[in-house]
Design an enzyme around this catalytic site. Structure first.
Site, mmCIF file in Angstrom:
data_model
loop_
_atom_site.group_PDB
_atom_site.id
_atom_site.type_symbol
_atom_site.label_atom_id
_atom_site.label_comp_id
_atom_site.label_asym_id
_atom_site.label_seq_id
_atom_site.Cartn_x
_atom_site.Cartn_y
_atom_site.Cartn_z
ATOM 1 N N CYS A 84 0.823 -1.214 0.000
ATOM 2 C CA CYS A 84 0.000 0.000 0.000
ATOM 3 C C CYS A 84 0.856 1.263 0.000
ATOM 4 C CB CYS A 84 -0.935 -0.009 1.211
ATOM 5 S SG CYS A 84 -1.940 1.487 1.345
ATOM 6 N N ARG A 87 -0.146 4.754 2.998
ATOM 7 C CA ARG A 87 -0.138 4.493 4.432
ATOM 8 C C ARG A 87 0.108 5.688 5.331
ATOM 9 N NH1 ARG A 87 3.988 -0.372 4.656
ATOM 10 N NH2 ARG A 87 4.315 -0.077 2.423
ATOM 11 N N TRP A 256 -9.389 5.421 0.030
ATOM 12 C CA TRP A 256 -9.964 6.028 -1.175
ATOM 13 C C TRP A 256 -9.089 5.629 -2.348
ATOM 14 C CZ3 TRP A 256 -8.667 9.618 2.911
ATOM 15 C CH2 TRP A 256 -7.359 10.116 2.832
ATOM 16 N N GLU A 261 -5.342 3.375 -10.224
ATOM 17 C CA GLU A 261 -5.900 2.034 -10.004
ATOM 18 C C GLU A 261 -7.030 1.763 -10.994
ATOM 19 O OE1 GLU A 261 -6.364 2.848 -5.484
ATOM 20 O OE2 GLU A 261 -6.180 0.672 -5.727
HETATM 21 N N1 ARG Z 1 -6.721 -1.752 -6.789
HETATM 22 C C1 ARG Z 1 -7.995 -2.138 -6.259
HETATM 23 C C2 ARG Z 1 -9.117 -1.691 -7.182
HETATM 24 O O1 ARG Z 1 -8.856 -1.053 -8.157
HETATM 25 C C3 ARG Z 1 -8.232 -1.559 -4.868
HETATM 26 C C4 ARG Z 1 -7.135 -1.810 -3.859
HETATM 27 C C5 ARG Z 1 -7.202 -0.881 -2.669
HETATM 28 N N2 ARG Z 1 -7.037 0.490 -3.074
HETATM 29 C C6 ARG Z 1 -7.104 1.555 -2.280
HETATM 30 N N3 ARG Z 1 -6.944 2.723 -2.798
HETATM 31 N N4 ARG Z 1 -7.316 1.427 -0.989
HETATM 32 O O2 ARG Z 1 -10.276 -1.908 -6.957
#
Ligand code: ARG
Length: 377
Positions: A84, A87, A256, A261
């Site tokens: 992560c 953090r 969030w 991602e």
């Molecule tokens: N990478 C994953 C997704 O696209 C989520 C993982 C957790 N991500 C976060 N920002 N807490 O759904």
């Protein structure tokens, strides 16, 4: 099977146990209690608590965390999450203690409440809801979904997938359990709660618990016609929270999103929504040669669109440059506090413009610490 009896007769040959039946490893319990007191000196009473925990583990094969221990344990599990990048704010994790909720319906209701509380109308709050732990002799409930919110992947005739290809196996599973959803590209999957004993429960997430953002571009009106969207809250629901030898198999947690991602993975991966060819075509790029860098160009515009759309919708989101800098701040803070901050380079470096971010240009300590979020068999 009354496995706790074993704890009173330590010289018995102990047969192979699954982690569910396993009694708490007293050394792990003790290590955690010491960590808690070392970082929370105002709590006091270390020796008495150690005696109490040792007694409970000897008698029952397990012990019960105080709320303060649970809250600290969950926050440190985040702090220890090697993969992560986000953090820096680990201390701000809001911990919802739902250890008394044992029924599948109760778990489903509290997951929905988790989403409502965490979504906060777009002001997303990092939140974890902790359900009962596994104990010797009693298996706790679990959520089978990998995240509380995911989109179905419908396998069509001829093998083409409508929706999220990643979720095809899970979509097949919920169909065998009686789900009749679809066949859209962004159908929110139902929640599946597996109680300690008995049949799994299927639960539809109510619309007001699932905030979604339509993806538009600040400069290209046609972008909206791609019909893309994503949910506001990433809430991982299939990892166990391990604290001091105790396993909480049902502890959904969320932060969030970082734009990449969604923009550089969920919507872009060839094995996910694979949107780069469609974006490139609308941009009029030359897709006949890799050397035009059409993929890269399309990728940037897709990521611009994702960040812009969340901003416009008033939903918390971060970008990979900001988050990279925050992570380096976090590393410096942890070092100053005399702790190692373990990290996995291959997960920390963003999937877009890696070398343009500071986190790319160094190595990390790779050890694995507990408390932790783990995947069990
Ligand atoms: N990478 C994953 C997704 O696209 C989520 C993982 C957790 N991500 C976060 N920002 N807490 O759904």
């Amino acid at each position: 099977m009354r496995t706790w009896i074993r704890a009173l007769r330590p010289f018995d040959a102990v047969p192979v146990q699954t982690h569910v039946e396993r009694t708490v490893d007293i050394r792990e319990a003790e290590r955690f209690i010491r960590l808690f007191h070392a970082e929370n000196p105002s709590a006091g009473g270390l020796q008495a608590r150690l005696r109490e925990v040792a007694r409970d583990v000897a008698r029952h094969g397990t012990y019960v965390h105080t709320f303060e221990e649970l809250e600290f344990g969950a926050r440190v599990a985040w702090r220890n999450s090697n993969r992560c990048i986000g953090r820096l704010y680990w201390r701000s994790l809001k911990v919802r203690d739902r250890r008394t909720v044992t029924g599948a319906e109760g778990v489903a209701i509290e997951c929905v409440e988790h989403l409502r509380a965490a979504t906060g109308n777009g002001r997303i709050r990092p939140t974890i809801t902790v359900f009962p732990p596994d104990t010797p002799g009693r298996r706790a409930p679990r959520v089978l979904n990998e995240q509380l919110i995911r989109y179905a992947g419908h396998r069509g005739r001829g093998g083409a997938v409508v929706g999220d290809p990643r979720c095809v196996p899970f979509t097949d599973l919920v169909r065998t359990l009686g789900w009749r959803g679809g066949p859209g590209r962004f159908d929110v999957l139902p929640l599946v709660v597996q109680p300690g004993v008995g049949r799994p429960l299927l639960c539809h997430l109510p619309g007001d618990a699932v905030l979604e953002v339509p993806i538009v571009h600040p400069a290209y009106p046609w972008f909206a016609e791609l019909g893309l969207r994503w949910h506001a809250v990433p809430a991982i629901s299939n990892m166990c929270l391990e604290i001091g030898g105790i396993c909480y198999p049902c502890a959904p947690f969320n932060g969030w999103y970082m734009g990449a991602e969604i923009g550089a993975r969920n919507l872009a991966d060839v094995t996910r929504y694979n949107q780069l060819p469609a974006v490139a075509e609308r941009l009029g790029l030359d897709t006949s040669t890799e050397r035009s860098l059409w993929r890269d160009h399309a990728l940037v515009e897709l990521n611009v669109a994702v960040l812009h759309s969340f901003e416009r919708a008033g939903v918390t989101m971060t970008d990979h440059h900001t988050e990279s800098n925050r992570f380096l701040t976090h590393l410096a803070r942890e070092e100053k506090a005399g702790r190692v901050c373990p990290a996995d380079w291959s997960w920390i470096v963003p999937p877009i413009s890696g070398g343009v971010t500071g986190v790319f240009h160094r190595y990390y300590d790779e050890r694995v610490l507990t408390p932790a979020f783990v995947h069990h068999r």
